[in-house]
Design a protein around this motif. Structure first.
Motif, PDB file in Angstrom:
ATOM      1  N   GLU A 120     -41.386  36.596  24.192  1.00  0.00           N
ATOM      2  CA  GLU A 120     -40.369  37.613  23.913  1.00  0.00           C
ATOM      3  C   GLU A 120     -40.904  38.658  22.951  1.00  0.00           C
ATOM      4  OE1 GLU A 120     -36.211  35.265  23.988  1.00  0.00           O
ATOM      5  OE2 GLU A 120     -36.340  36.968  22.588  1.00  0.00           O
ATOM      6  N   PHE A 121     -40.478  39.907  23.171  1.00  0.00           N
ATOM      7  CA  PHE A 121     -40.875  41.001  22.290  1.00  0.00           C
ATOM      8  C   PHE A 121     -39.621  41.622  21.688  1.00  0.00           C
ATOM      9  CE2 PHE A 121     -44.077  40.676  25.628  1.00  0.00           C
ATOM     10  CZ  PHE A 121     -45.208  40.468  24.854  1.00  0.00           C
ATOM     11  N   GLY A 122     -39.695  41.989  20.404  1.00  0.00           N
ATOM     12  CA  GLY A 122     -38.551  42.626  19.763  1.00  0.00           C
ATOM     13  C   GLY A 122     -38.982  43.641  18.730  1.00  0.00           C
ATOM     14  N   GLY A 123     -37.989  44.306  18.146  1.00  0.00           N
ATOM     15  CA  GLY A 123     -38.263  45.276  17.091  1.00  0.00           C
ATOM     16  C   GLY A 123     -38.970  46.521  17.598  1.00  0.00           C
ATOM     17  N   GLY A 124     -38.898  46.768  18.901  1.00  0.00           N
ATOM     18  CA  GLY A 124     -39.534  47.956  19.464  1.00  0.00           C
ATOM     19  C   GLY A 124     -40.803  47.631  20.235  1.00  0.00           C
ATOM     20  N   LEU A 125     -41.381  46.422  20.023  1.00  0.00           N
ATOM     21  CA  LEU A 125     -42.610  46.052  20.743  1.00  0.00           C
ATOM     22  C   LEU A 125     -42.397  45.998  22.250  1.00  0.00           C
ATOM     23  CD1 LEU A 125     -44.512  43.141  18.967  1.00  0.00           C
ATOM     24  CD2 LEU A 125     -45.296  45.471  19.404  1.00  0.00           C
ATOM     25  N   GLU A 126     -41.152  45.703  22.659  1.00  0.00           N
ATOM     26  CA  GLU A 126     -40.878  45.609  24.084  1.00  0.00           C
ATOM     27  C   GLU A 126     -41.214  46.913  24.817  1.00  0.00           C
ATOM     28  OE1 GLU A 126     -38.762  45.453  21.607  1.00  0.00           O
ATOM     29  OE2 GLU A 126     -36.995  46.715  21.947  1.00  0.00           O
ATOM     30  N   LEU A 127     -41.204  48.021  24.045  1.00  0.00           N
ATOM     31  CA  LEU A 127     -41.519  49.313  24.665  1.00  0.00           C
ATOM     32  C   LEU A 127     -42.950  49.346  25.219  1.00  0.00           C
ATOM     33  CD1 LEU A 127     -39.873  51.674  22.034  1.00  0.00           C
ATOM     34  CD2 LEU A 127     -38.981  51.043  24.284  1.00  0.00           C
ATOM     35  N   LEU A 128     -43.830  48.520  24.641  1.00  0.00           N
ATOM     36  CA  LEU A 128     -45.216  48.484  25.112  1.00  0.00           C
ATOM     37  C   LEU A 128     -45.370  47.569  26.322  1.00  0.00           C
ATOM     38  CD1 LEU A 128     -47.106  48.079  21.684  1.00  0.00           C
ATOM     39  CD2 LEU A 128     -46.213  50.159  22.742  1.00  0.00           C
ATOM     40  N   PHE A 129     -44.314  46.769  26.601  1.00  0.00           N
ATOM     41  CA  PHE A 129     -44.390  45.768  27.670  1.00  0.00           C
ATOM     42  C   PHE A 129     -43.302  46.055  28.707  1.00  0.00           C
ATOM     43  CE2 PHE A 129     -46.516  43.911  24.051  1.00  0.00           C
ATOM     44  CZ  PHE A 129     -47.627  43.264  24.598  1.00  0.00           C
ATOM     45  N   SER A 130     -43.407  47.198  29.359  1.00  0.00           N
ATOM     46  CA  SER A 130     -42.481  47.598  30.426  1.00  0.00           C
ATOM     47  C   SER A 130     -41.030  47.629  29.983  1.00  0.00           C
ATOM     48  CB  SER A 130     -42.589  46.653  31.633  1.00  0.00           C
ATOM     49  OG  SER A 130     -43.922  46.321  31.881  1.00  0.00           O
ATOM     50  N   ASN A 131     -40.792  47.785  28.669  1.00  0.00           N
ATOM     51  CA  ASN A 131     -39.440  47.795  28.118  1.00  0.00           C
ATOM     52  C   ASN A 131     -38.644  46.552  28.502  1.00  0.00           C
ATOM     53  OD1 ASN A 131     -37.535  48.897  26.424  1.00  0.00           O
ATOM     54  ND2 ASN A 131     -36.710  50.336  27.925  1.00  0.00           N
ATOM     55  N   GLU A 132     -39.340  45.425  28.649  1.00  0.00           N
ATOM     56  CA  GLU A 132     -38.695  44.142  28.923  1.00  0.00           C
ATOM     57  C   GLU A 132     -38.882  43.249  27.710  1.00  0.00           C
ATOM     58  OE1 GLU A 132     -36.964  42.773  31.403  1.00  0.00           O
ATOM     59  OE2 GLU A 132     -36.987  44.636  32.579  1.00  0.00           O
ATOM     60  N   ARG A 133     -37.784  42.691  27.220  1.00  0.00           N
ATOM     61  CA  ARG A 133     -37.883  41.816  26.046  1.00  0.00           C
ATOM     62  C   ARG A 133     -38.449  40.450  26.402  1.00  0.00           C
ATOM     63  NH1 ARG A 133     -35.133  42.145  21.381  1.00  0.00           N
ATOM     64  NH2 ARG A 133     -34.406  44.227  20.829  1.00  0.00           N
ATOM     65  N   SER A 134     -38.025  39.925  27.532  1.00  0.00           N
ATOM     66  CA  SER A 134     -38.334  38.535  27.845  1.00  0.00           C
ATOM     67  C   SER A 134     -39.250  38.437  29.062  1.00  0.00           C
ATOM     68  CB  SER A 134     -37.015  37.806  28.098  1.00  0.00           C
ATOM     69  OG  SER A 134     -37.242  36.429  28.080  1.00  0.00           O
ATOM     70  N   HIS A 135     -40.306  37.665  28.935  1.00  0.00           N
ATOM     71  CA  HIS A 135     -41.267  37.487  30.027  1.00  0.00           C
ATOM     72  C   HIS A 135     -41.587  36.007  30.154  1.00  0.00           C
ATOM     73  CE1 HIS A 135     -42.555  41.860  30.016  1.00  0.00           C
ATOM     74  NE2 HIS A 135     -42.010  41.754  28.813  1.00  0.00           N
TER      75      HIS A 135
END
Ligand code: ZN
Ligand code: ZN
Lengths: 122, 394
Positions: free
Chosen positions: A14-29
């Motif tokens: 999971e990405f949060g705090g804005g990092l998800e923007l670097l990963f296709s704007n998806e929080r959960s993978h």
């Protein structure tokens, strides 16, 4: 032995705090990565030694793998010198990775790894 | 590695290593120590008294979201007797602020606090989108910073609150100390570490998270599952601040106490009499009545440049100081050449949109006669330019 028969582990990332923007704007993978990493740490992530050589996959390997395989843009905002950029918090199964050996934590199938940037405006 | 038990309760499994102390603590103890330390910060600085009306400057980001939650928690737990409000500024940035304001509106419901949103558009007649389309992305952070600070004060005044609390954390303060050192701004260095600032007739502003590490704020939001918005402003972020932040994070990685150490360094600097003597005397803006160290406040000056449209970038540039801190008390320098340029800008305001007259909250308002005298007396205007900014503008 072919690459397809190499053992693999499945993780929730999971990405949060804005990092998800670097990963296709998806929080959960959900990702599946090789169970063994090339040794030593920092070697080319595309090379998986046959026959279970190398070292067990750890978070340092996951970071390199995510950078090579999942990250879409601005890699320098995620990875720096073989680890996450300072200011990114990492949790392993909801525990601060600083209590789990940081990059040396050996991943198990089903682990949940969370990356949160603290660098975005408050 | 075997699971470690909490250093505080010795029972539950530790989930966090505290950056301040290196202690390994469990989830419940983390919530408790985080909240208690903020409470101690508040009580030791005697920030509030019962009955105070306090506005939380809410951006929808992590710091102000956690601040709103913790202020509500502490106000209930320790009977502070505060009346809490959420105050948000809508800069008018499509795709950024409109989304983060949705977060603040949810916080309003979740925390059951009245919310006031004040927009640049209603106050200044300009949205940031419109400003950027006119001036480009070079100085827009300066406009935004000057406009936000005054908008917060005006919003607080409209809510009749005496106090604004903001989510500035220990990392933010350490970063500002570093930036002031790098700019040689000694006068501002000591002041930027103050937990509470109050001008002559301005609204108090304080920072209950002065000693709270960003890591703990983010972890608190994560474990409490607080709803916050985290996207970079779509207009160029402050690159200089970004470098200072990256440097600070590198220091923290090497030694976690670096953040508190830097704050203490800032506090240890003593502003000498020589430097104090060059600080500008406070007055009120002759156009809008807001606190100002010059004839016009920074917002009116910037607004005038926008309204004229043709104001040359060099003139706007001359008037541009740092966005983050008003009133402006930096080391000062006067030149005749700049005086000429400023005079060219300070001509009649008849055909321009201007900012409504500033009203301080009733408790702090000076007698009206004093204010009118100040308005009618023609005070000589002076250009005070920060030498550091001069060099960056050259
Ligand atoms: Zn505990
Ligand atoms: Zn003004």
């Amino acid at each position: 032995m072919s690459a397809t028969s190499s053992p693999a582990i499945s993780l929730k990332v999971e990405f949060g705090g804005g990092l998800e923007l670097l990963f296709s704007n998806e929080r959960s993978h959900t990702v599946t990565i090789p169970a063994r990493a090339p040794s030593p740490a920092g070697a080319d992530t595309d090379v998986h030694p046959p026959g279970g050589g190398g070292r067990p996959a750890d978070i340092a390997f996951l970071i390199a793998w995510l950078r090579a395989n999942l990250l879409q843009e601005r890699a320098e905002l995620f990875e720096e010198n073989g680890t996450v950029r300072p200011g990114i918090l990492v949790l392993v199964n909801d525990t601060d990775w600083e209590l789990e050996g940081e990059g040396e934590y050996v991943l198990k199938d089903g682990d949940e790894i969370v990356f949160i940037s603290t660098l975005h405006g408050g | 590695m075997p699971p470690r038990s909490c250093a505080l309760c010795n029972k539950a499994r530790a989930i966090l290593k505290r950056p301040k102390t290196g202690q390994q603590i469990c989830r419940e103890c983390f919530f408790w120590v985080f909240e208690t330390e903020v409470h101690n910060t508040i009580t030791e600085a005697a920030l509030f008294k019962p009955g105070d009306k306090v506005a939380i400057g809410a951006s929808g980001g992590k710091d102000s979201t956690v601040l709103a939650y913790v202020m509500k928690t502490l106000n209930d737990r320790y009977n502070y007797g505060l009346e809490l409000f959420l105050l948000s500024i809508d800069e008018g940035i499509t795709g950024y602020r409109d989304d983060s304001l949705e977060t603040v509106k949810r916080n309003q419901q979740q925390y059951d606090m009245p919310l006031k949103i004040l927009s640049y558009d209603e106050l200044y007649g300009w949205t940031m989108d419109a400003i950027v389309s006119q001036i480009g992305k070079k100085n827009n952070c300066t406009f935004c910073g000057v406009f936000r600070r005054q908008a917060l004060d005006r919003g607080a005044s409209a809510l009749h609150v005496d106090h604004i609390v903001t989510g500035h954390n220990a990392d933010d303060i350490a970063e500002t100390v570093l930036m002031n050192i790098m700019r040689g701004d000694i006068a501002r260095l000591g002041r930027c570490t103050l937990i509470c600032t109050q001008g002559e007739d301005t609204i108090k502003r304080s920072k209950p998270f002065k000693y709270a590490y960003e890591k703990e704020i983010v972890m608190y939001a994560y474990f409490k599952k607080l709803d916050y918005f985290s996207t970079e402003c779509i207009y160029s972020p402050d690159a200089y601040r970004g470098h200072a932040r990256a440097f600070l994070k590198d220091l923290e990685a090497a030694r976690p106490s670096a953040i508190i150490d830097i704050i203490h360094s800032g506090e240890a600097f003593e502003v000498t009499e020589v430097i104090k003597a060059t600080q500008k005397v406070q007055q009120t803006c002759k156009r809008c009545g807001y606190m100002s160290s010059n004839y016009l406040c920074k917002a009116c000056t910037l607004l005038e440049g926008l309204e004229r449209g043709g104001a040359s970038p060099s003139v706007v540039g001359l008037l541009v100081t740092t966005a983050s801190e008003l009133p402006f008390n930096g080391l000062s320098l006067q030149t005749n050449r700049m005086q000429g340029k400023l005079d060219a800008v300070l001509i009649s305001a008849d055909n321009m949109r201007t900012i409504p007259l500033f009203q301080t909250p009733s408790t702090l308002r000076p007698p009206m006669s004093t204010f009118k005298e100040q308005l009618s007396s023609s005070t000589q205007s002076q250009v005070i330019i920060d030498p550091i900014h001069l060099s960056t503008l050259a």
